[in-house]
Design an enzyme around this catalytic site. Structure first.
Site, mmCIF file in Angstrom:
data_model
loop_
_atom_site.group_PDB
_atom_site.id
_atom_site.type_symbol
_atom_site.label_atom_id
_atom_site.label_comp_id
_atom_site.label_asym_id
_atom_site.label_seq_id
_atom_site.Cartn_x
_atom_site.Cartn_y
_atom_site.Cartn_z
ATOM 1 C CD GLU A 33 -2.506 1.018 3.160
ATOM 2 O OE1 GLU A 33 -2.121 0.058 3.942
ATOM 3 O OE2 GLU A 33 -3.388 1.868 3.093
ATOM 4 C CB CYS A 81 -3.995 -2.275 4.442
ATOM 5 S SG CYS A 81 -3.130 -2.621 5.802
ATOM 6 C CE LYS A 88 -7.171 0.896 3.795
ATOM 7 N NZ LYS A 88 -6.037 1.010 4.605
#
Ligand code: ACM
Length: 279
Positions: A56, A160, A127
């Site tokens: 990331e 993540c 995300k």
């Protein structure tokens, strides 16, 4: 230090359906984009792969202290030094790369994962589940989870903290993902083990690429836990890197193993779901 391993792989005896899957793990230095890109270029140039997954926000670092800082490190996907380097590597290697970046788009800034190939960007993900102060810096993702064909495999992306929301991996699996590419900057200890469950419960390969090192900025300190890993559709860890290890690891996988969703003659990991009773 650059460490390069080829696991499970004698190229001459290679299964025609197999893929060389690489993970890159390293200690990105906050705000030092050019130095970070140079390091990643050296690491990837020395590796052989069909699909590589990078952490990331791999070029910028993670622990921001202001919106201005985020804005100054943001780039439009496909433009700017980060995408340019990755696109150039994809061409040179005839390979695909999933990488995390601070993405500027339509006046907003997203924590994004981009799937790039020799002919350009082929997919993007923003995300959905922002962690902690990411909520101050980034707009939440506004794109549907999607799956893209790469070298005969179907690749989905999540980032993540999305691991903590099992709907993310499940949605990718229901949409047909064989491999979940998972760029990460992990600070909590549970994810590497949790991803064994994400892989098993969905019958998919999971490729988590984490970073290492400690960032101390604005009175806060985050230590990233490394342990990048590839897990197979049966929940078995094919490799897990060390907490402080830097380098690229490559493994040969057969993505089609993820299409066998049957657990036994009576059970199927996706078909046996009862969504009617879940709402
Ligand atoms: C995280 O989502 N980077 C902890």
């Amino acid at each position: 230090m650059l460490i390069l391993f080829l696991e499970g792989g004698n190229l001459r005896g290679r299964n025609p359906f197999s893929m060389q899957l690489a993970l890159l793990q390293y200690d990105a230095k906050f705000g030092q984009k050019i130095e970070n890109l140079d390091r990643v270029e050296v690491m990837l140039t020395g590796a052989s792969f069909d699909l590589a997954v990078l952490p990331e926000l791999f070029a910028t670092g993670y622990l921001f202290t202001s919106k201005n800082e985020v804005a100054s490190l943001a780039e439009e996907a496909g433009k700017g030094p980060t995408s340019q380097l990755i696109l150039q590597l994809c061409k040179a290697k005839k390979a695909h790369i999933v990488f995390g970046m601070v993405e500027r788009a339509q006046g907003r800034v997203y924590n994004s994962a981009i799937l790039a190939g020799p002919r350009g960007i082929v997919a993007r993900y923003r995300k959905l589940h922002l962690f902690y102060e990411e909520k101050r810096w980034f707009s939440p993702g506004n794109l549907p989870l999607s799956v893209t064909n790469v070298h005969g495999a179907r690749v989905g992306m999540m980032i993540c903290f999305d691991w903590r929301f099992p709907e993310t991996a499940r949605t990718l699996a229901v949409k047909g993902a064989d491999i979940i590419a998972h760029p990460s900057n992990l600070v909590l200890p549970h994810c590497p083990d949790a991803m064994m469950t994400r892989a098993l419960e969905n019958g998919v390969f999971v490729a988590t690429a984490d970073r290492t090192g400690t960032e101390t900025r604005g009175g806060k300190s985050f230590t990233y836990i490394g342990q990048s890993e590839v897990v197979d559709p049966f929940g078995k860890i094919l490799f897990r890197m060390g907490r402080e290890e830097e380098g690229v690891r490559v493994i040969e996988i057969d993505p089609k193993l993820a299409r066998k969703k049957r657990i036994n003659r009576y059970n199927d990991v996706l078909k046996d779901r009862r969504p009617r009773f879940y709402s």
